[in-house]
Design a protein around this motif. Sequence first.
Motif, PDB file in Angstrom:
ATOM      1  N   GLN A   2       5.198  31.069  23.489  1.00  0.00           N
ATOM      2  CA  GLN A   2       4.710  31.210  22.115  1.00  0.00           C
ATOM      3  C   GLN A   2       4.956  32.627  21.622  1.00  0.00           C
ATOM      4  O   GLN A   2       4.696  33.597  22.322  1.00  0.00           O
ATOM      5  N   VAL A   3       5.473  32.737  20.398  1.00  0.00           N
ATOM      6  CA  VAL A   3       5.747  34.035  19.783  1.00  0.00           C
ATOM      7  C   VAL A   3       4.874  34.181  18.545  1.00  0.00           C
ATOM      8  O   VAL A   3       4.839  33.299  17.695  1.00  0.00           O
ATOM      9  N   THR A   4       4.143  35.315  18.474  1.00  0.00           N
ATOM     10  CA  THR A   4       3.366  35.643  17.288  1.00  0.00           C
ATOM     11  C   THR A   4       3.847  36.985  16.760  1.00  0.00           C
ATOM     12  O   THR A   4       4.507  37.742  17.479  1.00  0.00           O
ATOM     13  N   TYR A   5       3.498  37.263  15.510  1.00  0.00           N
ATOM     14  CA  TYR A   5       3.981  38.467  14.835  1.00  0.00           C
ATOM     15  C   TYR A   5       2.817  39.248  14.247  1.00  0.00           C
ATOM     16  O   TYR A   5       1.899  38.656  13.677  1.00  0.00           O
ATOM     17  N   HIS A   6       2.892  40.566  14.357  1.00  0.00           N
ATOM     18  CA  HIS A   6       1.932  41.417  13.664  1.00  0.00           C
ATOM     19  C   HIS A   6       2.110  41.190  12.170  1.00  0.00           C
ATOM     20  O   HIS A   6       3.207  40.907  11.690  1.00  0.00           O
ATOM     21  N   ASP A   7       1.018  41.330  11.416  1.00  0.00           N
ATOM     22  CA  ASP A   7       1.054  41.059   9.975  1.00  0.00           C
ATOM     23  C   ASP A   7       2.115  41.870   9.232  1.00  0.00           C
ATOM     24  O   ASP A   7       2.650  41.409   8.228  1.00  0.00           O
ATOM     25  N   ILE A  81       5.305  40.188  18.641  1.00  0.00           N
ATOM     26  CA  ILE A  81       6.239  41.111  18.019  1.00  0.00           C
ATOM     27  C   ILE A  81       5.398  42.083  17.185  1.00  0.00           C
ATOM     28  O   ILE A  81       4.662  41.666  16.291  1.00  0.00           O
ATOM     29  N   LEU A  82       5.513  43.379  17.489  1.00  0.00           N
ATOM     30  CA  LEU A  82       4.660  44.384  16.858  1.00  0.00           C
ATOM     31  C   LEU A  82       5.327  45.100  15.694  1.00  0.00           C
ATOM     32  O   LEU A  82       4.665  45.445  14.718  1.00  0.00           O
ATOM     33  N   SER A  83       6.621  45.370  15.799  1.00  0.00           N
ATOM     34  CA  SER A  83       7.316  46.062  14.711  1.00  0.00           C
ATOM     35  C   SER A  83       8.819  45.867  14.814  1.00  0.00           C
ATOM     36  O   SER A  83       9.348  45.559  15.882  1.00  0.00           O
ATOM     37  N   VAL A  84       9.456  46.052  13.667  1.00  0.00           N
ATOM     38  CA  VAL A  84      10.911  46.054  13.566  1.00  0.00           C
ATOM     39  C   VAL A  84      11.235  47.363  12.873  1.00  0.00           C
ATOM     40  O   VAL A  84      10.869  47.567  11.723  1.00  0.00           O
ATOM     41  N   LYS A  85      11.881  48.277  13.595  1.00  0.00           N
ATOM     42  CA  LYS A  85      12.076  49.603  13.005  1.00  0.00           C
ATOM     43  C   LYS A  85      13.486  50.113  13.203  1.00  0.00           C
ATOM     44  O   LYS A  85      14.135  49.865  14.212  1.00  0.00           O
ATOM     45  N   GLY A  87      16.371  52.727  13.949  1.00  0.00           N
ATOM     46  CA  GLY A  87      16.495  53.693  15.040  1.00  0.00           C
ATOM     47  C   GLY A  87      16.200  55.131  14.651  1.00  0.00           C
ATOM     48  O   GLY A  87      15.893  55.960  15.502  1.00  0.00           O
ATOM     49  N   ARG A  88      16.276  55.443  13.361  1.00  0.00           N
ATOM     50  CA  ARG A  88      15.990  56.807  12.911  1.00  0.00           C
ATOM     51  C   ARG A  88      14.531  57.017  12.528  1.00  0.00           C
ATOM     52  O   ARG A  88      14.156  58.114  12.140  1.00  0.00           O
ATOM     53  N   ARG A  89      13.745  55.969  12.595  1.00  0.00           N
ATOM     54  CA  ARG A  89      12.322  56.116  12.289  1.00  0.00           C
ATOM     55  C   ARG A  89      11.657  56.891  13.413  1.00  0.00           C
ATOM     56  O   ARG A  89      12.130  56.915  14.541  1.00  0.00           O
ATOM     57  N   HIS A  90      10.525  57.486  13.109  1.00  0.00           N
ATOM     58  CA  HIS A  90       9.769  58.234  14.111  1.00  0.00           C
ATOM     59  C   HIS A  90       9.470  57.307  15.286  1.00  0.00           C
ATOM     60  O   HIS A  90       9.097  56.141  15.084  1.00  0.00           O
ATOM     61  N   PRO A  91       9.629  57.788  16.505  1.00  0.00           N
ATOM     62  CA  PRO A  91       9.413  56.931  17.684  1.00  0.00           C
ATOM     63  C   PRO A  91       8.024  56.297  17.738  1.00  0.00           C
ATOM     64  O   PRO A  91       7.861  55.234  18.343  1.00  0.00           O
ATOM     65  N   ASN A  92       7.036  56.925  17.128  1.00  0.00           N
ATOM     66  CA  ASN A  92       5.681  56.383  17.165  1.00  0.00           C
ATOM     67  C   ASN A  92       5.380  55.400  16.035  1.00  0.00           C
ATOM     68  O   ASN A  92       4.265  54.902  15.936  1.00  0.00           O
ATOM     69  N   TYR A  93       6.372  55.130  15.184  1.00  0.00           N
ATOM     70  CA  TYR A  93       6.140  54.161  14.098  1.00  0.00           C
ATOM     71  C   TYR A  93       5.705  52.832  14.686  1.00  0.00           C
ATOM     72  O   TYR A  93       6.326  52.299  15.606  1.00  0.00           O
ATOM     73  N   GLY A  94       4.629  52.297  14.168  1.00  0.00           N
ATOM     74  CA  GLY A  94       4.132  50.997  14.620  1.00  0.00           C
ATOM     75  C   GLY A  94       3.227  51.053  15.827  1.00  0.00           C
ATOM     76  O   GLY A  94       2.640  50.052  16.204  1.00  0.00           O
ATOM     77  N   ARG A  95       3.101  52.219  16.444  1.00  0.00           N
ATOM     78  CA  ARG A  95       2.214  52.328  17.603  1.00  0.00           C
ATOM     79  C   ARG A  95       0.777  52.112  17.154  1.00  0.00           C
ATOM     80  O   ARG A  95       0.399  52.418  16.034  1.00  0.00           O
ATOM     81  N   GLY A  96      -0.007  51.583  18.002  1.00  0.00           N
ATOM     82  CA  GLY A  96      -1.391  51.296  17.670  1.00  0.00           C
ATOM     83  C   GLY A  96      -1.587  49.894  17.115  1.00  0.00           C
ATOM     84  O   GLY A  96      -2.709  49.450  16.927  1.00  0.00           O
ATOM     85  N   ARG A  97      -0.484  49.199  16.866  1.00  0.00           N
ATOM     86  CA  ARG A  97      -0.610  47.823  16.390  1.00  0.00           C
ATOM     87  C   ARG A  97      -1.014  46.930  17.539  1.00  0.00           C
ATOM     88  O   ARG A  97      -0.547  47.067  18.656  1.00  0.00           O
ATOM     89  N   GLN A  98      -1.865  46.021  17.257  1.00  0.00           N
ATOM     90  CA  GLN A  98      -2.318  45.073  18.264  1.00  0.00           C
ATOM     91  C   GLN A  98      -1.842  43.710  17.867  1.00  0.00           C
ATOM     92  O   GLN A  98      -1.719  42.792  18.409  1.00  0.00           O
TER      93      GLN A  98
END
Length: 98
Positions: A2-7, A81-85, A87-98
């Motif tokens: 099963q695959v779910t996605y962050h909002d 799936i937490l984020s789609v970013k 490659g030039r975005r800040h490495p911490n983009y999307g961190r903290g998402r549950q």
Amino acid sequence: MQVTYHDDVEAELVETALVYESREQGLGSDFLKLFDAAVAIIAEAPERWAVVDEEDQIRRYHMRRFPFGIDYRVAKDGLKILSVKHGRRHPNYGRGRQ
């Protein structure tokens, strides 16, 4: 599996597809198709890709053709799936998402 996605993932996908579509007709659609294919590949063997955040056990899959990474977490009940970013975005983009 099963695959779910962050909002926020849907908004990230739509925004990215619109940018690519504005550059070339059909390119946004290609991006979305390759994203779906990437999620299917991840779901087949989610442990295959490197952990990029030890604390939260986040892994990253790098898409082909497009410079984007898909951050995800493997859980007992499936794949999140937490984020789609870009490659030039800040490495911490999307961190903290549950």
